[in-house]
Scaffold this motif. Structure first.
Motif, PDB file in Angstrom:
ATOM      1  N   SER A 131       0.168  -0.981   0.348  1.00 13.02           N
ATOM      2  CA  SER A 131       0.125   0.084   0.053  1.00 13.02           C
ATOM      3  C   SER A 131       0.590   1.329   0.250  1.00 13.02           C
ATOM      4  O   SER A 131       0.625   2.275  -1.003  1.00 13.02           O
ATOM      5  CB  SER A 131      -0.955  -0.149   1.006  1.00 13.02           C
ATOM      6  N   GLY A 136      -0.653   3.610  -6.974  1.00 14.24           N
ATOM      7  CA  GLY A 136      -2.655   2.911  -7.052  1.00 14.24           C
ATOM      8  C   GLY A 136      -2.558   2.746  -8.858  1.00 14.24           C
ATOM      9  O   GLY A 136      -3.550   2.353  -8.844  1.00 14.24           O
ATOM     10  N   SER A 330      -7.281  -5.673  -0.810  1.00 14.83           N
ATOM     11  CA  SER A 330      -6.505  -4.136  -1.703  1.00 14.83           C
ATOM     12  C   SER A 330      -7.477  -3.531  -1.497  1.00 14.83           C
ATOM     13  O   SER A 330      -7.218  -2.004  -1.539  1.00 14.83           O
ATOM     14  CB  SER A 330      -5.805  -4.407  -3.421  1.00 14.83           C
ATOM     15  N   TRP A 331      -8.473  -3.452  -1.024  1.00 14.54           N
ATOM     16  CA  TRP A 331      -9.164  -2.381  -0.638  1.00 14.54           C
ATOM     17  C   TRP A 331      -9.245  -1.890   0.440  1.00 14.54           C
ATOM     18  O   TRP A 331      -8.878  -0.177   0.466  1.00 14.54           O
ATOM     19  CB  TRP A 331     -11.223  -2.673  -0.742  1.00 14.54           C
ATOM     20  N   ARG A 334      -6.839   0.814   0.220  1.00 12.89           N
ATOM     21  CA  ARG A 334      -7.485   1.814  -0.678  1.00 12.89           C
ATOM     22  C   ARG A 334      -7.501   2.986   0.878  1.00 12.89           C
ATOM     23  O   ARG A 334      -8.066   4.053   0.216  1.00 12.89           O
ATOM     24  CB  ARG A 334      -7.737   1.928  -1.749  1.00 12.89           C
ATOM     25  N   ARG A 340      -2.456   2.355   7.646  1.00 17.17           N
ATOM     26  CA  ARG A 340      -2.535   1.013   6.821  1.00 17.17           C
ATOM     27  C   ARG A 340      -1.985  -0.081   7.219  1.00 17.17           C
ATOM     28  O   ARG A 340      -2.915  -1.055   7.683  1.00 17.17           O
ATOM     29  CB  ARG A 340      -1.593   1.495   5.818  1.00 17.17           C
ATOM     30  N   ALA A 401     -10.232   6.947  -1.867  1.00 16.30           N
ATOM     31  CA  ALA A 401     -10.467   5.719  -2.029  1.00 16.30           C
ATOM     32  C   ALA A 401     -10.537   5.063  -3.591  1.00 16.30           C
ATOM     33  O   ALA A 401     -10.557   3.758  -3.455  1.00 16.30           O
ATOM     34  CB  ALA A 401     -11.675   5.268  -1.061  1.00 16.30           C
TER      35      ALA A 401
END
Length: 401
Positions: A131, A136, A330-331, A334, A340, A401
Motif C-alpha cells: 500500500s 495506485g 486491496s480495498w 486503499r 494502513r 479510496a
C-alpha cells in the motif's frame, strides 16, 4: 525504476523484485500454515483424536497468528517493514522443522501454535508495504500477485505433504516443508527492496488502541473486515473436511490423491491476479459480489455424488474465494488513508480468526450431518458475505479510496 512520487510502477525492475520477494514470502507462509490440512485424517488416526480435534493443528496456528497480527503490525512501525518480515519467515521455517520431531500430540500442537505466532510478521506487514510502496495503478496487480504466492504456497504445501506422507510419513513431509520455507526466507531477504516511502519511527504505544478503533468508525472498513471472517472461515472449512469425505468409501482415495486435489490452487493463483487487475479497471464494487457468487456455485457443486463434479466444485469455489479475497484485501489498503498497517492487521485478524473458529466449528457439522452439513454451513456463510458485498457496492466512496 520508480515514478516521480517515489512509488513503484508496473513493469519496472523494482516491481519485478518486489513481486518475486512477496511471492516467496506468500509461498513460505502458506506452505507452512496449510501443509497439515490434508494430513488431518492421518493425525486423527495416529493420535486417536476426532476430526474437530485434529483440525487444531491448523486452527491453533491461524488463531495465534490472528492475535499476534495486532501486535506485530505496530512493531513494524518501529522496526521497519522488511526486518519484521525477514525475522518472521526464518522463525516459522525453523519451528516447522522442530514440529516434525515432536513425539506427542500436545507437544506438536505447541510447536504449531508457536509457528503461527512467528509467521504473523508477514501478512499484515506485506499488505502495508504494498500500500505504501506501489503506485495506485499497480496496487491491484501487486496485491493479486501476493495472493497468488499465497495460493501457490498453500497448494504446494498440501500437495507435497500429502505425497510425501504416503511415501515416508508425515514427519518427513513436514521436514521438507520446513527446508523449502527456509530457502524462501533467503530469497525474500535478498530480493525485496527496502522501503523508500516509509521510515521506522518511535511509536507512542498508548495511541495504538485508538488507531485500531479509528478504523471501525469508517463507513466501509468494518464491512471489509466482516468479509475476511466469513470468506476465509467458509473456505478453510471446505478444505478441512473434504479429505475426510474423499478418504472414505465410495471414493477411498489415497493420501497422495487427496494432496493432488490441492493442485486446484493454481486456479486460485490465476483468479487472484486476474480479478485483482479487473477490480482496478472496472471498480471493486462491480467485481467483489460476482466473485462471491462464483464461490457459492462451487460450494453447491461439492454436494454432488460424482467425484468429477465434486472436484469441479472445489475448483470453482477456489476461484471465487481467491478472487474475492484479492479485491477485499486491496480495498482495505486503499480505503485506509492512515495507519494502513493496523487496518491490514485487523482485516487479517478477522481472516485468520474465521479460519480458526469457523474451520473448527465445521467439524461439528461434519460429525453430525456429514458433507451436506458442511456445505450448508459454508453456503450460509457465503450468503451473508454476499449481502455484505452488496452493502459495499452502494457505499459512498472516499475521495482517497
Amino acid at each position: 525504476m520508480q515514478v516521480s512520487d517515489g512509488s513503484i510502477e508496473i513493469g519496472t525492475p523494482a516491481f519485478r523484485r518486489t513481486a518475486l520477494a512477496l511471492a516467496a514470502a506468500g509461498f513460505s507462509t502458506f506452505a507452512v500454515l496449510y501443509a497439515v490440512q490434508p494430513l488431518l485424517p492421518v493425525f486423527a488416526e495416529e493420535f486417536g483424536v476426532g476430526p474437530a480435534a485434529s483440525s487444531l493443528s491448523l486452527s491453533l496456528s491461524t488463531g495465534l497468528l490472528a492475535v499476534a497480527l495486532l501486535v506485530v503490525s505496530p512493531l513494524s512501525e518501529v522496526w521497519g517493514r522488511k526486518p519484521v518480515m525477514v525475522a518472521s519467515l526464518f522463525a516459522s521455517a525453523l519451528l516447522t522443522l522442530v514440529a516434525a520431531l515432536m513425539p506427542t500430540w500436545h507437544s506438536f500442537l505447541v510447536m504449531r501454535a508457536l509457528a503461527g505466532l512467528a509467521m504473523s510478521g508477514v501478512p499484515a506487514v506485506a499488505m502495508a508495504y504494498l500500500s505504501e510502496e506501489m503506485h495506485g495503478r499497480a496496487i491491484g496487480l501487486a496485491m493479486g500477485l501476493l495472493v497468488s504466492g499465497n495460493s501457490l504456497g498453500g497448494m504446494a504445501g498440501r500437495l507435497i505433504s500429502g505425497a510425501l506422507t504416503d511415501l515416508y510419513g508425515w514427519r518427513a513431509a513436514l521436514g521438507v516443508i520446513g527446508v523449502l520455507a527456509l530457502a524462501a526466507a533467503f530469497a525474500f531477504r535478498l530480493s525485496l527492496p527496502a522501503s523508500s516511502r516509509f521510515t521506522p519511527h518511535p511509536l507512542p504505544w498508548r495511541t495504538v488502541p485508538g488507531t485500531f478503533l479509528g478504523h471501525f468508525r469508517d463507513a466501509g472498513l468494518p464491512w471489509l473486515f466482516a468479509e475476511a471472517f466469513l470468506l476465509m472461515g467458509g473456505f478453510v472449512t471446505l478444505y478441512n473436511y473434504i479429505g475426510f469425505r474423499l478418504l472414505a468409501p465410495p471414493y477411498s482415495l489415497s493420501q497422495t490423491a487427496i494432496g493432488a486435489i490441492f493442485v486446484v490452487y493454481l486456479a486460485g493463483t490465476a483468479s487472484s491476479t486476474t480479478v485483482g487487475h479487473a477490480a482496478g479497471l472496472f471498480g471493486r464494487r462491480k467485481v467483489l459480489w460476482l466473485a462471491i457468487v462464483v464461490g457459492l456455485a462451487g460450494i453447491a457443486l461439492t454436494t454432488a455424488d460424482s467425484l468429477i463434479v465434486i472436484i469441479a466444485g472445489i475448483v470453482v469455489a477456489t476461484v471465487g474465494f481467491f478472487g474475492a479475497h484479492s479485491v477485499a484485501s486491496s480495498w482495505v489498503g486503499r480505503r485506509a488513508v492512515r495507519d494502513r498497517a493496523q487496518a491490514s492487521s485487523i482485516y487479517l485478524f478477522m481472516y485468520y480468526l474465521g479460519s480458526s473458529v469457523l474451520g473448527t466449528a465445521g467439524g461439528w457439522f461434519f460429525a453430525h450431518a456429514g458433507w451436506p452439513g458442511v456445505a450448508g454451513f459454508v453456503g450460509a456463510l457465503y450468503l451473508v458475505a454476499l449481502a455484505v458485498s452488496l452493502r459495499l457496492a452502494v457505499l459512498a466512496p472516499r475521495p482517497e479510496a
